[in-house]
Design a protein around this motif. Structure first.
Motif, PDB file in Angstrom:
ATOM      1  N   ASP A   1      48.026  40.006  42.978  1.00 56.16           N
ATOM      2  CA  ASP A   1      47.559  41.400  43.031  1.00 56.16           C
ATOM      3  C   ASP A   1      48.726  42.356  43.167  1.00 56.16           C
ATOM      4  O   ASP A   1      48.795  43.417  42.505  1.00 56.16           O
ATOM      5  CB  ASP A   1      46.604  41.580  44.223  1.00 56.16           C
TER       6      ASP A   1
ATOM      7  N   ASN B   1      46.889  34.602  45.674  1.00 55.82           N
ATOM      8  CA  ASN B   1      46.023  35.657  45.142  1.00 55.82           C
ATOM      9  C   ASN B   1      46.551  37.035  45.503  1.00 55.82           C
ATOM     10  O   ASN B   1      46.597  37.961  44.680  1.00 55.82           O
ATOM     11  CB  ASN B   1      44.610  35.471  45.654  1.00 55.82           C
ATOM     12  N   GLN B   2      46.974  37.197  46.762  1.00 54.42           N
ATOM     13  CA  GLN B   2      47.523  38.493  47.193  1.00 54.42           C
ATOM     14  C   GLN B   2      48.814  38.822  46.449  1.00 54.42           C
ATOM     15  O   GLN B   2      49.066  39.966  46.064  1.00 54.42           O
ATOM     16  CB  GLN B   2      47.757  38.453  48.698  1.00 54.42           C
TER      17      GLN B   2
ATOM     18  N   SER C   1      43.297  33.126  40.624  1.00 54.23           N
ATOM     19  CA  SER C   1      43.402  33.060  42.090  1.00 54.23           C
ATOM     20  C   SER C   1      42.063  33.382  42.743  1.00 54.23           C
ATOM     21  O   SER C   1      41.644  32.725  43.714  1.00 54.23           O
ATOM     22  CB  SER C   1      44.476  34.028  42.585  1.00 54.23           C
ATOM     23  N   ARG C   2      41.401  34.384  42.218  1.00 55.20           N
ATOM     24  CA  ARG C   2      40.099  34.751  42.791  1.00 55.20           C
ATOM     25  C   ARG C   2      39.081  33.621  42.605  1.00 55.20           C
ATOM     26  O   ARG C   2      38.239  33.371  43.479  1.00 55.20           O
ATOM     27  CB  ARG C   2      39.595  36.038  42.128  1.00 55.20           C
TER      28      ARG C   2
ATOM     29  N   VAL D   1      39.852  31.066  45.184  1.00 53.14           N
ATOM     30  CA  VAL D   1      39.403  31.522  46.502  1.00 53.14           C
ATOM     31  C   VAL D   1      37.892  31.324  46.642  1.00 53.14           C
ATOM     32  O   VAL D   1      37.381  30.891  47.678  1.00 53.14           O
ATOM     33  CB  VAL D   1      39.792  32.985  46.723  1.00 53.14           C
TER      34      VAL D   1
ATOM     35  N   GLN E   1      45.660  36.539  38.548  1.00 56.82           N
ATOM     36  CA  GLN E   1      44.829  37.125  39.600  1.00 56.82           C
ATOM     37  C   GLN E   1      43.386  36.625  39.487  1.00 56.82           C
ATOM     38  O   GLN E   1      42.738  36.276  40.486  1.00 56.82           O
ATOM     39  CB  GLN E   1      44.883  38.646  39.502  1.00 56.82           C
TER      40      GLN E   1
END
Length: 418
Positions: free
Chosen positions: A190, A186-187, A131-132, A135, A128
């Motif tokens: 999460d 990313n989603q 991924s952030r 992003v 996560q």
């Protein structure tokens, strides 16, 4: 036997052989019978000798036995019911304890599963975070590539011309597609992290609740088992007490019956003797009734035996720490100066037989499985007065005071010859 009128008849008759001594005894006995008035012929009854129990006393003892039997039966029923309830509770306890063990294993499994889930959660959290970061980078790239200008301006103002602009547009579309994948990843990370966290927590909480419930049941049933065990213990103690009381009542009943039977037999023997009939006992020694040890010797033997109270019975022992029945009587009379053999069958023959209504302290009381057969004698005690004796009864017991009728099977008494 004491002498009659003067020096010629004094002293004890000790010689068991014939000859002049025997002749003097016969003559002395003849003179005694001739010179003694009829009222003086009966031997005196000892002070304190118990009277034979009445029929009413025996009936009362039988009633006591029946009452104790009924009470014991009732208590035995209670004990049986209590024991059955205890068995039932113990079975329930075993079931609940097994459930507790199962819940404990499940809780341990849940804890292990949570540990695995926590590891996955940490991995998801790392993904996560990555991924952030991607992003954030994507957003920076789009900002830098877009520059905030309109597409026409960007195309016309491009220093490299429209072809370069078109190449940039293609790159932007690629970046847009890449950004969509990054956002989707990313989603997803999460969502995975949230699912892992929720599932692990719920599973552990559920198993901990199961374990607590199982433990509560286990504690409750164990407490019930403990209470029931205590109840059974108390009931068994009461039952045992009643059994002891019944045994004592039965012993008293047997003693009273034996005493009455012995008294009736003695009275019948005296009547037969008075009528000139046979004495009723072919085992009585040939020497005279008065040839036994003196009263003072009997007192010494009885008093010494009483000093040995509380010492344990041991087969074949003759002191000083332990005794069997004939060993105790042998040593007691040795203190009074009379030597006896260490065997009840021989001690039965080592002195004159004495009627039960003529007992005095120190006389030996014999007990047999068959009161008509001296060869079945198995026990001996020392008379101490008032219907009581001191004896070493059996293995596991101690030298103690008993009723002379307590063992049952009283066959007769002997006064050791001094």
């Amino acid at each position: 036997m004491r002498g009659v009128r003067g020096t010629r008849g004094r002293g004890k008759v000790r010689d068991r052989l014939g000859g002049r001594a025997s002749l003097r005894v016969v003559v002395g006995c003849g003179l005694l019978m001739a010179l003694t008035p009829p009222a003086a012929q009966a031997r005196p009854r000892l002070e304190g000798h118990p009277k034979p129990p009445s029929r009413a006393q025996i009936n009362a003892a039988e009633n006591q036995v029946r009452q104790h039997q009924a009470a014991l039966g009732t208590e035995q029923g209670k004990l049986s019911a209590a024991s059955a309830e205890l068995t039932k509770l113990q079975t329930q306890a075993e079931v609940l304890i097994e459930r507790y063990d199962q819940a404990q294993v499940n809780e341990q499994r849940a804890a292990s599963a949570q540990a695995v889930t926590e590891a996955r959660l940490r991995q998801a959290e790392r993904q996560q975070a990555a991924s952030r970061l991607r992003v954030a980078r994507l957003a920076a790239q789009q900002f830098e590539s877009g520059g905030g200008f309109s597409p026409v301006t960007a195309m016309l103002g491009n220093a490299d011309g429209p072809q370069a602009y078109l190449r940039q547009v293609g790159m932007g579309q690629a970046l847009a597609e890449s950004g969509t994948e990054i956002l989707a990843g990313n989603q997803a990370n999460d969502a995975v992290a949230t699912v892992f966290r929720t599932q692990a927590h719920k599973l552990l909480v559920a198993k901990q609740a199961d374990l607590k419930a199982a433990n509560d049941l286990k504690v409750a049933v164990q407490a019930a088992v403990s209470r029931q065990q205590m109840f059974v213990k108390l009931t068994r103690g009461k039952r045992n007490k009643l059994a002891g009381e019944l045994a004592a009542a039965q012993s008293k009943e047997s003693s009273l019956k034996a005493a009455r039977q012995a008294a009736l037999a003695a009275a019948a023997a005296e009547q037969a003797a008075a009528a000139g009939g046979p004495s009723g006992s072919s085992q009585v020694p040939a020497w005279a009734w008065g040839s036994g040890a003196s009263a003072s010797q009997g007192d010494i033997a009885a008093s010494w035996a009483l000093t040995q109270l509380g010492k344990p019975y041991q087969w074949g022992a003759a002191g000083p720490a332990t005794y069997d029945c004939s060993g105790l009587t042998m040593v007691a009379w040795a203190h009074a100066g009379v030597q006896l053999l260490h065997y009840t069958g021989y001690q039965w023959q080592e002195g004159p037989h004495v009627p039960l209504n003529q007992l005095r302290r120190g006389d030996l009381l014999f007990f047999a499985t068959n009161t008509a057969d001296p060869s079945t004698i198995h026990h001996v005690g020392i008379y101490i007065g008032n219907g009581m004796m001191v004896d070493a009864p059996f293995t596991g017991a101690f030298v103690r005071i008993d009723s002379m009728y307590q063992p049952g099977g009283l066959i007769g008494a002997v006064r050791p010859a001094g």
